[in-house]
Design an enzyme around this catalytic site. Structure first.
Site, PDB file in Angstrom:
ATOM      1  N   GLY A  45      63.228  -9.083 -27.825  1.00  0.00           N
ATOM      2  CA  GLY A  45      64.386  -8.569 -28.537  1.00  0.00           C
ATOM      3  C   GLY A  45      65.662  -9.036 -27.867  1.00  0.00           C
ATOM      4  O   GLY A  45      65.663  -9.349 -26.665  1.00  0.00           O
ATOM      5  N   GLN A  50      74.451  -9.098 -25.660  1.00  0.00           N
ATOM      6  CA  GLN A  50      73.795  -9.863 -24.597  1.00  0.00           C
ATOM      7  C   GLN A  50      74.122 -11.354 -24.666  1.00  0.00           C
ATOM      8  O   GLN A  50      73.807 -12.093 -23.733  1.00  0.00           O
ATOM      9  CB  GLN A  50      72.270  -9.676 -24.671  1.00  0.00           C
ATOM     10  CG  GLN A  50      71.821  -8.265 -24.352  1.00  0.00           C
ATOM     11  CD  GLN A  50      70.306  -8.166 -24.413  1.00  0.00           C
ATOM     12  OE1 GLN A  50      69.741  -7.999 -25.485  1.00  0.00           O
ATOM     13  NE2 GLN A  50      69.659  -8.296 -23.262  1.00  0.00           N
ATOM     14  N   CYS A  98      64.385  -6.236 -19.450  1.00  0.00           N
ATOM     15  CA  CYS A  98      65.534  -6.614 -20.273  1.00  0.00           C
ATOM     16  C   CYS A  98      66.042  -7.975 -19.803  1.00  0.00           C
ATOM     17  O   CYS A  98      66.149  -8.205 -18.603  1.00  0.00           O
ATOM     18  CB  CYS A  98      66.629  -5.551 -20.119  1.00  0.00           C
ATOM     19  SG  CYS A  98      68.135  -5.926 -21.034  1.00  0.00           S
ATOM     20  N   LEU A  99      66.353  -8.846 -20.739  1.00  0.00           N
ATOM     21  CA  LEU A  99      66.825 -10.182 -20.361  1.00  0.00           C
ATOM     22  C   LEU A  99      68.143 -10.122 -19.589  1.00  0.00           C
ATOM     23  O   LEU A  99      68.458 -11.042 -18.844  1.00  0.00           O
ATOM     24  CB  LEU A  99      66.992 -11.066 -21.607  1.00  0.00           C
ATOM     25  CG  LEU A  99      65.696 -11.383 -22.368  1.00  0.00           C
ATOM     26  CD1 LEU A  99      66.000 -12.239 -23.589  1.00  0.00           C
ATOM     27  CD2 LEU A  99      64.682 -12.078 -21.471  1.00  0.00           C
ATOM     28  N   HIS A 140      65.391   0.108 -27.734  1.00  0.00           N
ATOM     29  CA  HIS A 140      65.992  -0.613 -26.594  1.00  0.00           C
ATOM     30  C   HIS A 140      67.183  -1.446 -27.071  1.00  0.00           C
ATOM     31  O   HIS A 140      68.265  -1.406 -26.468  1.00  0.00           O
ATOM     32  CB  HIS A 140      64.920  -1.486 -25.943  1.00  0.00           C
ATOM     33  CG  HIS A 140      65.421  -2.345 -24.812  1.00  0.00           C
ATOM     34  ND1 HIS A 140      64.935  -2.246 -23.527  1.00  0.00           N
ATOM     35  CD2 HIS A 140      66.362  -3.329 -24.783  1.00  0.00           C
ATOM     36  CE1 HIS A 140      65.569  -3.127 -22.754  1.00  0.00           C
ATOM     37  NE2 HIS A 140      66.435  -3.805 -23.494  1.00  0.00           N
ATOM     38  N   GLU A 141      66.981  -2.193 -28.153  1.00  0.00           N
ATOM     39  CA  GLU A 141      68.053  -3.088 -28.626  1.00  0.00           C
ATOM     40  C   GLU A 141      69.231  -2.300 -29.189  1.00  0.00           C
ATOM     41  O   GLU A 141      70.387  -2.670 -28.971  1.00  0.00           O
ATOM     42  CB  GLU A 141      67.512  -4.081 -29.658  1.00  0.00           C
ATOM     43  CG  GLU A 141      66.428  -5.021 -29.138  1.00  0.00           C
ATOM     44  CD  GLU A 141      66.767  -5.684 -27.815  1.00  0.00           C
ATOM     45  OE1 GLU A 141      67.949  -5.969 -27.549  1.00  0.00           O
ATOM     46  OE2 GLU A 141      65.846  -5.911 -27.016  1.00  0.00           O
TER      47      GLU A 141
HETATM   48 ZN   LIG Z   1      67.827  -5.319 -23.139  1.00  0.00          ZN
END
Ligand SMILES: [Zn+2]
Length: 185
Positions: A45, A50, A98-99, A140-141
């Site tokens: 995601g 981000q 998480c990225l 999360h997103e």
């Molecule tokens: Zn994230």
């Protein structure tokens, strides 16, 4: 086009994102770029903040985890202005990453079932129930769109244990296989 992923410490990750306007230019291209960036970074995601854009837009594809979580099979979506309108009372605690927080994995308790309303990439209104890990990805997103990240609610002791890692992420001292942007460099 692969976009750089903004890392923890970047102020945009703490901002409440703006609604995507109806006439937003090149929305399809942005969605395609976000998918490409997400796949390149091996995420499931990605939220627009981000990639440095304060917009209520997320992309997700749970296929990569569908072996462990069958509910993610075929769960590929772009969600414009998503809103989670129902949360189940039942919650499940599972490890997440998480990225924007490379190298950090913590257990997070989330609703096991949600209903999300959004506009899809073709401009159609959608109302959909997601369960299990698919519901987790959406939650999360969507959190990113409200300026939150998944470690905000972990126990203080766990945050303390991750302190050095977090400081390194802020400084940009991470070993990422994908392009990133930290406030440090
Ligand atoms: Zn994230």
């Amino acid at each position: 086009m692969i976009l750089p992923v903004y890392l923890y410490g970047q102020p945009i990750l703490r901002k409440e994102a703006e609604d995507v306007p109806d006439n937003y230019p090149n929305l399809k291209e942005l969605v395609a770029n976000m998918f490409e960036t997400m796949y390149y970074a091996e995420g499931v995601g990605l939220a627009a903040p981000q990639v440095g854009l304060s917009l209520r837009l997320i992309v997700l594809d749970g296929e990569a985890v569908a072996n462990d979580f069958p509910e993610c099979k075929g769960f590929k979506r772009a969600m414009i202005n998503p809103e989670i309108v129902e949360f189940s009372e039942e919650e499940i605690s599972l490890e997440e990453g998480c990225l924007s927080l490379p190298g950090i994995h913590e257990k997070v308790s989330r609703a096991s079932r949600i209903r999300v309303e959004y506009t899809d990439e073709n401009g159609k209104h959608q109302s959909e129930v997601a369960e299990g890990f698919a519901a987790r990805i959406v939650q999360h997103e969507c959190e990113h769109l409200d300026g939150q990240v998944f470690i905000d609610d972990i126990p203080a002791i766990r945050r303390q244990l991750n302190k050095r890692k977090l400081q390194n992420i802020i400084k940009g001292a991470t070993n990422c296989s994908y392009k990133t942007k930290s406030i440090g460099k």
